[in-house]
Design an enzyme around this catalytic site. Structure first.
Site, PDB file in Angstrom:
ATOM      1  N   GLY A  71       0.819  -1.208   0.000  1.00 26.24           N
ATOM      2  CA  GLY A  71       0.000   0.000   0.000  1.00 26.24           C
ATOM      3  C   GLY A  71       0.855   1.261   0.000  1.00 26.24           C
ATOM      4  CB  THR A  72       3.995   2.089   1.770  1.00 23.87           C
ATOM      5  OG1 THR A  72       3.445   1.759   3.053  1.00 23.87           O
ATOM      6  CG2 THR A  72       4.934   3.272   1.897  1.00 23.87           C
ATOM      7  CD  GLN A 178      -6.845  -0.513   7.593  1.00 23.78           C
ATOM      8  OE1 GLN A 178      -7.655  -1.430   7.736  1.00 23.78           O
ATOM      9  NE2 GLN A 178      -5.588  -0.609   7.999  1.00 23.78           N
ATOM     10  CB  SER A 198      -2.243  -2.971   1.312  1.00 20.92           C
ATOM     11  OG  SER A 198      -1.266  -3.792   1.902  1.00 20.92           O
ATOM     12  CG  HIS A 200      -0.462  -6.546   4.918  1.00 24.26           C
ATOM     13  ND1 HIS A 200      -0.535  -6.218   6.252  1.00 24.26           N
ATOM     14  CD2 HIS A 200      -0.009  -5.441   4.290  1.00 24.26           C
ATOM     15  CE1 HIS A 200      -0.146  -4.959   6.412  1.00 24.26           C
ATOM     16  NE2 HIS A 200       0.184  -4.470   5.244  1.00 24.26           N
ATOM     17  CB  THR A 236      10.743  -9.992 -12.135  1.00 27.45           C
ATOM     18  OG1 THR A 236      11.791  -9.723 -13.054  1.00 27.45           O
ATOM     19  CG2 THR A 236      10.118 -11.341 -12.441  1.00 27.45           C
ATOM     20  CB  CYS A 324       2.708   2.639  11.514  1.00 23.19           C
ATOM     21  SG  CYS A 324       2.148   1.495  10.276  1.00 23.19           S
TER      22      CYS A 324
END
Ligand code: PLP
Length: 390
Positions: A71-72, A178, A198, A200, A236, A324
């Site tokens: 996501g970052t 989110q 993202s 995860h 890749t 975070c």
């Protein structure tokens, strides 16, 4: 000790079905999808299928999906792309409660001469669109506003914000990390130019993300290199992760209604019972429209980290705000921006659910948490005062 995992906004368990889908792409089907031979070609087919599955969750076209590492990266790519495309525009608009993936980049850019407007939120974490309307001008290259806040779950009026941005010719990006998989999204008739997600956060592994890029919106790649992803993201392809993300998105789409009903019922029950059982507790963002899975609850005059440690001893995993920012004892930037009093911000715990949680998990928290808060209040002077005069 079996964990009771209520920290799903930090990360989620990889769904077993997702893991099974990606497994062959490590040791057996390890070809490079860009290769000309059959061995690469069969991987390319699965990557194409994954792209279609991700696109379907957003109601996008497959060619509008660019795979990234997280996501970052998607957030950074979106903002940097707009700035490179419009070098004469020196203004960025975001909000004070973005994830560091957006906020840190914007603050770094402001040190390099960009004008950055961080929009305020009210006491419930809601955005004031008039403030956005007043801030956006012909110099604005990009407006980047999150879809749902990771700490409180509060949802922003993204469509309306996008319309305001675009009326002034700015690119509109939303960090939907989110929100994707938790609320229905449809980008077809939307004002969103770019959207980050993202893996995860929706039961795919860590290390895979995607950027939705509306067809026709100009774009500059972040990484220089090969021609992967139609020249929009060099490197890749992380084939197993991409395939996993595709499966996770397919599952999210199929299970969303049922998951949301169950998860919201559990979240609401936990919220109701904790408010009843624990005096001087309050919900952060409780009056706003929120994600169905997130509960940010403040217990006055208790230290959030102490609560987390004692919950952890009972096998319960939660978070004191954003994963975070934990590790530092500064109250979270989100709660500060909302004007949550210091004594409440410090005692805030975030519980975030997924489809793997059960009623049993809720019951355990309802049983274990009130005595923990009581114990911690007994050992603090302000807490003792509260217990004496609730
Ligand atoms: N944006 C939001 C709202 C998040 O909650 C997170 C992760 O917590 C990110 C961005 C960063 O995503 P990633 O961990 O995939 O880089």
């Amino acid at each position: 000790m079996k964990e009771i995992y209520l920290d799903n906004n930090a990360t989620t368990k990889v769904d077993e079905a997702v893991f099974e889908e990606m497994r062959p792409y490590f040791c057996e089907l390890y070809g490079n999808p860009s290769s000309m031979h059959f061995f690469g070609g069969q991987v390319q087919k699965k990557v194409d299928e994954a792209r279609r599955r991700v696109a379907d969750l957003l109601n996008a076209a497959p060619e509008e999906i660019i795979f990234t590492a997280c996501g970052t990266e998607s957030d950074n790519t979106a903002i940097r792309s707009a700035l490179e495309l419009f070098p004469h525009k020196r203004h960025i608009i975001t909000t004070r409660i973005e994830h560091p993936a957006v906020l840190t980049l914007c603050r770094n850019l402001s040190r390099r001469g960009y004008r950055v407007t961080e929009l305020n939120v009210d006491g419930e974490g809601r955005l004031n669109l008039d403030e956005l309307e007043a801030a956006v001008d012909d110099d604005t290259a990009i407006v980047s506003i999150m879809y749902a806040n990771n700490e409180t779950g509060v949802l922003f009026p993204v469509e309306e914000a996008g319309a305001i941005a675009k009326a002034k010719g700015a690119i509109f990006h939303t960090d939907a990390v989110q929100a994707v998989g938790k609320v229905p999204l449809d980008v077809t008739s939307s004002t969103i130019d770019m959207l980050s997600l993202s893996g995860h956060k929706l039961h795919a592994p860590k290390g895979i993300g995607a950027l939705y890029l509306r067809k026709g919106v100009p774009f500059r790649p972040f990484l220089a290199g090969g021609h992967q992803e139609r020249g929009r993201r060099a490197g890749t392809e992380a084939t197993a992760n991409i395939i996993a993300l595709g499966k996770a998105c397919e599952l999210a789409a199929n299970l969303m209604d049922d998951t949301n009903r169950r998860v919201k019922a559990m979240r609401d029950r936990l919220e109701r019972e904790l408010l009843t059982l624990i005096p001087n507790s309050r919900i952060n963002g409780g009056e706003a429209e929120r994600l169905p899975n997130t509960l940010s609850i403040a217990f006055e005059h208790v230290e959030g980290e102490a609560i987390l440690l004692l919950l952890s001893e009972k096998g319960i995993c939660a978070s004191s705000g954003s994963a975070c920012t934990s590790g530092s004892l500064e109250p979270s930037h989100v709660l500060r921006a909302m004007g949550v009093p210091f004594t409440c911000a410090h005692g805030t715990i975030r519980f975030s659910f997924s489809r793997f949680n059960t009623e049993q998990d809720v019951e355990t928290v309802i049983r274990e948490l009130p005595p923990i808060i009581n114990r911690l209040r007994e050992i603090s002077p302000f807490g003792r005062e509260l217990l004496a005069h609730p």
